[in-house]
Design a protein around this motif. Sequence first.
Motif, mmCIF file in Angstrom:
data_model
loop_
_atom_site.group_PDB
_atom_site.id
_atom_site.type_symbol
_atom_site.label_atom_id
_atom_site.label_comp_id
_atom_site.label_asym_id
_atom_site.label_seq_id
_atom_site.Cartn_x
_atom_site.Cartn_y
_atom_site.Cartn_z
ATOM 1 N N THR A 262 35.731 16.353 -36.633
ATOM 2 C CA THR A 262 35.291 14.980 -36.370
ATOM 3 C C THR A 262 33.809 14.949 -35.988
ATOM 4 N N ALA A 263 33.439 15.923 -35.124
ATOM 5 C CA ALA A 263 32.036 15.992 -34.710
ATOM 6 C C ALA A 263 31.130 16.301 -35.898
ATOM 7 N N ILE A 264 31.559 17.231 -36.743
ATOM 8 C CA ILE A 264 30.755 17.606 -37.918
ATOM 9 C C ILE A 264 30.584 16.408 -38.845
ATOM 10 N N LYS A 265 31.683 15.683 -39.057
ATOM 11 C CA LYS A 265 31.627 14.518 -39.937
ATOM 12 C C LYS A 265 30.664 13.455 -39.384
ATOM 13 N N GLY A 266 30.757 13.230 -38.077
ATOM 14 C CA GLY A 266 29.894 12.205 -37.475
ATOM 15 C C GLY A 266 28.428 12.567 -37.537
ATOM 16 N N PHE A 267 28.102 13.815 -37.189
ATOM 17 C CA PHE A 267 26.693 14.217 -37.192
ATOM 18 C C PHE A 267 26.142 14.353 -38.605
ATOM 19 N N THR A 268 27.024 14.650 -39.573
ATOM 20 C CA THR A 268 26.565 14.680 -40.968
ATOM 21 C C THR A 268 26.150 13.277 -41.405
ATOM 22 N N GLN A 269 26.921 12.280 -40.989
ATOM 23 C CA GLN A 269 26.547 10.897 -41.305
ATOM 24 C C GLN A 269 25.233 10.512 -40.619
ATOM 25 N N LEU A 270 25.055 10.970 -39.376
ATOM 26 C CA LEU A 270 23.813 10.672 -38.664
ATOM 27 C C LEU A 270 22.597 11.306 -39.334
ATOM 28 N N LEU A 271 22.829 12.478 -39.932
ATOM 29 C CA LEU A 271 21.719 13.164 -40.625
ATOM 30 C C LEU A 271 21.164 12.302 -41.759
ATOM 31 N N SER A 272 22.061 11.568 -42.408
ATOM 32 C CA SER A 272 21.618 10.739 -43.538
ATOM 33 C C SER A 272 20.978 9.432 -43.080
ATOM 34 N N GLU A 273 21.136 9.098 -41.803
ATOM 35 C CA GLU A 273 20.643 7.814 -41.306
ATOM 36 C C GLU A 273 19.404 7.939 -40.416
ATOM 37 N N HIS A 274 19.119 9.133 -39.892
ATOM 38 C CA HIS A 274 18.023 9.306 -38.951
ATOM 39 C C HIS A 274 16.875 10.103 -39.563
ATOM 40 N N PRO A 275 15.747 10.018 -38.962
ATOM 41 C CA PRO A 275 14.575 10.727 -39.484
ATOM 42 C C PRO A 275 14.798 12.221 -39.512
ATOM 43 N N ALA A 276 14.043 12.883 -40.322
ATOM 44 C CA ALA A 276 14.183 14.327 -40.536
ATOM 45 C C ALA A 276 13.906 15.133 -39.280
ATOM 46 N N GLU A 277 13.014 14.552 -38.357
ATOM 47 C CA GLU A 277 12.682 15.333 -37.160
ATOM 48 C C GLU A 277 13.884 15.540 -36.238
ATOM 49 N N GLU A 278 14.904 14.717 -36.341
ATOM 50 C CA GLU A 278 16.100 14.877 -35.506
ATOM 51 C C GLU A 278 17.175 15.753 -36.174
ATOM 52 N N ALA A 279 16.930 16.130 -37.380
ATOM 53 C CA ALA A 279 17.921 16.906 -38.139
ATOM 54 C C ALA A 279 18.216 18.255 -37.490
ATOM 55 N N GLU A 280 17.182 18.854 -36.877
ATOM 56 C CA GLU A 280 17.365 20.184 -36.278
ATOM 57 C C GLU A 280 18.387 20.153 -35.151
ATOM 58 N N ASP A 281 18.329 19.116 -34.304
ATOM 59 C CA ASP A 281 19.297 18.998 -33.208
ATOM 60 C C ASP A 281 20.709 18.793 -33.736
ATOM 61 N N TYR A 282 20.817 17.925 -34.757
ATOM 62 C CA TYR A 282 22.135 17.683 -35.337
ATOM 63 C C TYR A 282 22.692 18.951 -35.998
#
Length: 487
Positions: free
Chosen positions: A277-297
């Motif tokens: 569930t966590a992986i699915k949620g953060f994968t969706q966030l990766l597509s919606e947020h700027p690239a600079e936050e991708a590392e944390d996700y």
Amino acid sequence: MIKEETQQAYAPEINEIHDISLALTNANDFLSSHFLDGTFTYAAPSCETLLGYTSAELHGKSIFSFCHPLDQDKLEQYFSSYQSGEILFRFRRKEGDYLWLESSSTRGPSQSELVLISRNVTQRVNREGKLKEHQRRDRLFLEHSKDTMGIITKNGVWTYINVQGKKLMGATSFDEIIGTSLYDYIDPQDYKLLKESLDSRNSSDFEISLIRKDNDSKRAEVQLIPTVFKNRDVSLIIIKDITEQRKTEDQLQVAEKLSVIGQMAAGIAHEIRNPLTAIKGFTQLLSEHPAEEAEDYAEIILDELARIESIVGDLLVLAKPQASNLSHVDLISLVNGVVNLLNPQATLSDAFIKIQTDTPELYLECEPDKIKQVLINLIQNSLEAMTKSGEILVDISKDCGHASIKVIDQGTGIPEDRLNKLGEPFYSTKEKGTGLGLMICQKIIKNHGGKIEFTSIVDEGTTVMITLPIKDNPFGHEEPAEFEDTL
């Protein structure tokens, strides 16, 4: 004066007669003479000590009237034919009981008389009778035993085998087996085990593979008991055919392992669903947020994937076939693996599994997958006994060359009258249980040279203690890298 001289002259003869009389009175042998019709013409004084009759009471009586009815014909024939040699018969004492007399005969002064020298051999005859009875009973036991029983020399050569043994070996007659060696009927891999057992001259129990005369193979449980027979060192051997029993046990172990995996499925699915569930949620966030936050996700996603990988790795240990050879295993690491595997299921039951130990490492020589199967079964039983939230403690300690593993729960407990039945097939404290799980656990621990003990208090909980022999770490303090792969 003349009287004194006469007494002095006959004194030696009087003394000699006195000595003879004394000897006849106290002799172990009983001297008597008879006419050929059995009538007593003389009975030595020792008859009173031996038979209870005085010489006068026997004089003129027939020896046949004192003889046991079952021996009378034999004694009469002995007298009438005037046989030489010995005769054994029973004589009735004055008190009414009988004793066994062994008599030999010779001609008396008159050709019509027979002189008997008799000895009481009652104790000897009774001993021989008991010995024969024991031998008869032992032979009946051997011949009608459902197990193979026999006698082998210290080199393994058969000198005796019973009917069941002839059947087990697939022979048509005893002559096919007697004189051959037990080594001819076992797998060559078991030669060393058999030789060590025979050479040790100690009672021993072990399992071997038997090869019948038709080349059919049987699994057998053997017991050797050293003894001496006819001044030779031999061994009594008892062989039990456990072929079908082993097949059944193997099938039960497979079924039990499948049952364990099925019972864990809900807990494992729940535990894997959370990181997914966590992986699915953060994968969706990766597509919606700027690239600079991708590392944390990405870091969070990798952590959750590692968690899933750990769970799947533990499951593979159960599913992966393991070699039956013993391995040197760190018990602490093994128990940690089992607890990590079962904690998700414990969480669903609002329980927690805790490990307590006073040693950093503790090595066993065992089959890891089977010890894990035992621990999983016992901990799951504890979880099922916990009707409310609580803790299950797995305590590991070392004592006098043995490792002790205690599984202590806070469950409903087991009544004392039911504790002794634990481990019996088809007896279980669970409503739908079969009791096969504990039976298999006990067999596994026994095969490892250990034991399982149960103690319980109703409404307080149950403690299961496993005792196993320990083995020093063969690798010293530093464990090789590949060792973890064997767990």
